[in-house]
Each structure stands twice: as C-alpha cells, then as structure tokens.
Design a protein around this motif. Structure first.
Motif, short mmCIF file in Angstrom:
data_model
loop_
_atom_site.label_atom_id
_atom_site.label_comp_id
_atom_site.label_asym_id
_atom_site.label_seq_id
_atom_site.Cartn_x
_atom_site.Cartn_y
_atom_site.Cartn_z
N ASP A 196 0.85 -1.19 0.00
CA ASP A 196 0.00 0.00 0.00
C ASP A 196 0.88 1.24 0.00
N GLU A 197 0.88 1.92 -1.12
CA GLU A 197 1.69 3.14 -1.25
C GLU A 197 1.19 4.25 -0.33
N HIS A 198 -0.05 4.16 0.09
CA HIS A 198 -0.67 5.21 0.89
C HIS A 198 -0.77 4.84 2.37
N ALA A 199 -0.03 3.86 2.79
CA ALA A 199 -0.08 3.44 4.20
C ALA A 199 0.40 4.58 5.10
N GLY A 200 -0.21 4.67 6.28
CA GLY A 200 0.18 5.69 7.25
C GLY A 200 1.53 5.37 7.87
N ALA A 201 2.04 6.32 8.64
CA ALA A 201 3.35 6.17 9.27
C ALA A 201 3.39 4.96 10.20
N LYS A 202 2.33 4.76 10.98
CA LYS A 202 2.29 3.61 11.89
C LYS A 202 2.34 2.31 11.11
N GLN A 203 1.57 2.23 10.02
CA GLN A 203 1.55 1.00 9.23
C GLN A 203 2.90 0.72 8.59
N LYS A 204 3.59 1.75 8.15
CA LYS A 204 4.91 1.54 7.54
C LYS A 204 5.89 0.99 8.57
N VAL A 205 5.86 1.50 9.78
CA VAL A 205 6.71 0.98 10.85
C VAL A 205 6.37 -0.48 11.13
N GLN A 206 5.08 -0.79 11.19
CA GLN A 206 4.64 -2.15 11.46
C GLN A 206 5.03 -3.09 10.32
N GLN A 207 4.89 -2.65 9.09
CA GLN A 207 5.29 -3.48 7.96
C GLN A 207 6.79 -3.72 7.95
N ASP A 208 7.58 -2.72 8.29
CA ASP A 208 9.03 -2.90 8.38
C ASP A 208 9.37 -3.93 9.46
N LEU A 209 8.67 -3.86 10.58
CA LEU A 209 8.90 -4.82 11.67
C LEU A 209 8.49 -6.24 11.24
N ILE A 210 7.42 -6.34 10.48
CA ILE A 210 7.01 -7.65 9.95
C ILE A 210 8.12 -8.24 9.09
N HIS A 211 8.72 -7.43 8.23
CA HIS A 211 9.82 -7.91 7.39
C HIS A 211 11.02 -8.35 8.24
N GLU A 212 11.32 -7.61 9.27
CA GLU A 212 12.42 -7.99 10.17
C GLU A 212 12.11 -9.32 10.86
N LEU A 213 10.86 -9.48 11.30
CA LEU A 213 10.47 -10.72 11.96
C LEU A 213 10.60 -11.91 11.02
N GLN A 214 10.22 -11.70 9.76
CA GLN A 214 10.38 -12.77 8.78
C GLN A 214 11.84 -13.15 8.60
N GLU A 215 12.70 -12.15 8.56
CA GLU A 215 14.13 -12.42 8.43
C GLU A 215 14.67 -13.20 9.62
N LEU A 216 14.05 -13.01 10.79
CA LEU A 216 14.47 -13.73 12.00
C LEU A 216 13.84 -15.10 12.12
N GLY A 217 12.94 -15.44 11.19
CA GLY A 217 12.37 -16.79 11.18
C GLY A 217 10.89 -16.90 11.50
N ALA A 218 10.21 -15.79 11.77
CA ALA A 218 8.78 -15.85 12.04
C ALA A 218 8.03 -16.12 10.74
N ARG A 219 6.96 -16.88 10.84
CA ARG A 219 6.07 -17.09 9.70
C ARG A 219 4.89 -16.15 9.86
N ILE A 220 4.54 -15.46 8.78
CA ILE A 220 3.44 -14.50 8.79
C ILE A 220 2.37 -14.99 7.83
N PHE A 221 1.15 -15.05 8.33
CA PHE A 221 0.01 -15.51 7.54
C PHE A 221 -1.07 -14.42 7.52
N VAL A 222 -1.88 -14.42 6.49
CA VAL A 222 -3.08 -13.60 6.45
C VAL A 222 -4.25 -14.57 6.33
N VAL A 223 -5.26 -14.35 7.16
CA VAL A 223 -6.38 -15.28 7.20
C VAL A 223 -7.68 -14.49 7.17
#
Length: 115
Positions: A50-77
């Motif tokens: 989402d190109e129009h994501a708010g500042a909070k969402q961008k921080v959260q998405q960056d953290l999600i990417h970091e978590l994935q790099e550390l081995g967390a699995r992320i799902f959408v349900v």
C-alpha cells in the motif's frame, strides 16, 4: 516452544496493540521462541502493498519484514480480503491461510496471544 500471535486490531488503533504484538514477537524470537503471526480482521491491511499506508503502518510493515528475516512465519487469514484485492498484492513471504491453518497452529502452540 511455539507461540501463535493473532493480530486482529486496526494498525492505527489507539494504544498500538499491533505494534506491541510485533515487538513481543521480536523479543520472543530473540529468546528462541518459534513464532507464527496471523493477520486477521482489521490487521489484514498490513499484508498488502500500500503506497498510501500511514506512518504507523509503515513501521509495522518494516517490523514484519524484520520478523520474517528472523524466522517468524506470517500468515493472512480471512475470506473477505480474497474478494477485495488480488492475491498477487500480498507482501513478499506473507502466506495466505485458511481458518483450518489457524486452528491447527493454535492447537500446536504453547501460547496463543490475540491482540
């Protein structure tokens, strides 16, 4: 040890429950806890580009990417997102999952944390 974190709050919600859940996941990973994160209901928006994501969402998405790099699995349900957008818009490495997947993951988890 395995934890399932179910994020269902709005990423922009007062009190930042989604951010707290993601930070808790990072701390648990650092402590060698296996983590699976499910994005559901209002938190589904974090799974999509989402190109129009708010500042909070961008921080959260960056953290999600970091978590994935550390081995967390992320799902959408959730079925509602499938009809609203194309699956190809999912962020890299976020997996589409069914309620069956969520229930199986919760059953095998030592801890289930809904936020």
């Amino acid at each position: 040890m395995h934890w399932t974190i179910l994020l269902k709050s709005d990423p922009e919600a007062k009190g930042n429950p989604v951010l707290h859940g993601l930070r808790m996941a990072a701390s648990a990973l650092a402590d060698e806890v296996e983590i699976s994160i499910f994005l559901s209901q209002e938190a589904i928006s974090l799974a999509f580009q989402d190109e129009h994501a708010g500042a909070k969402q961008k921080v959260q998405q960056d953290l999600i990417h970091e978590l994935q790099e550390l081995g967390a699995r992320i799902f959408v349900v959730g079925l509602e997102w499938l009809h609203q957008t194309e699956k190809s818009l999912l962020n890299a490495s976020i997996e589409a999952a069914s309620m069956k997947t969520l229930i199986r993951q919760m059953k095998m988890s030592d801890q289930v944390i809904p936020l």
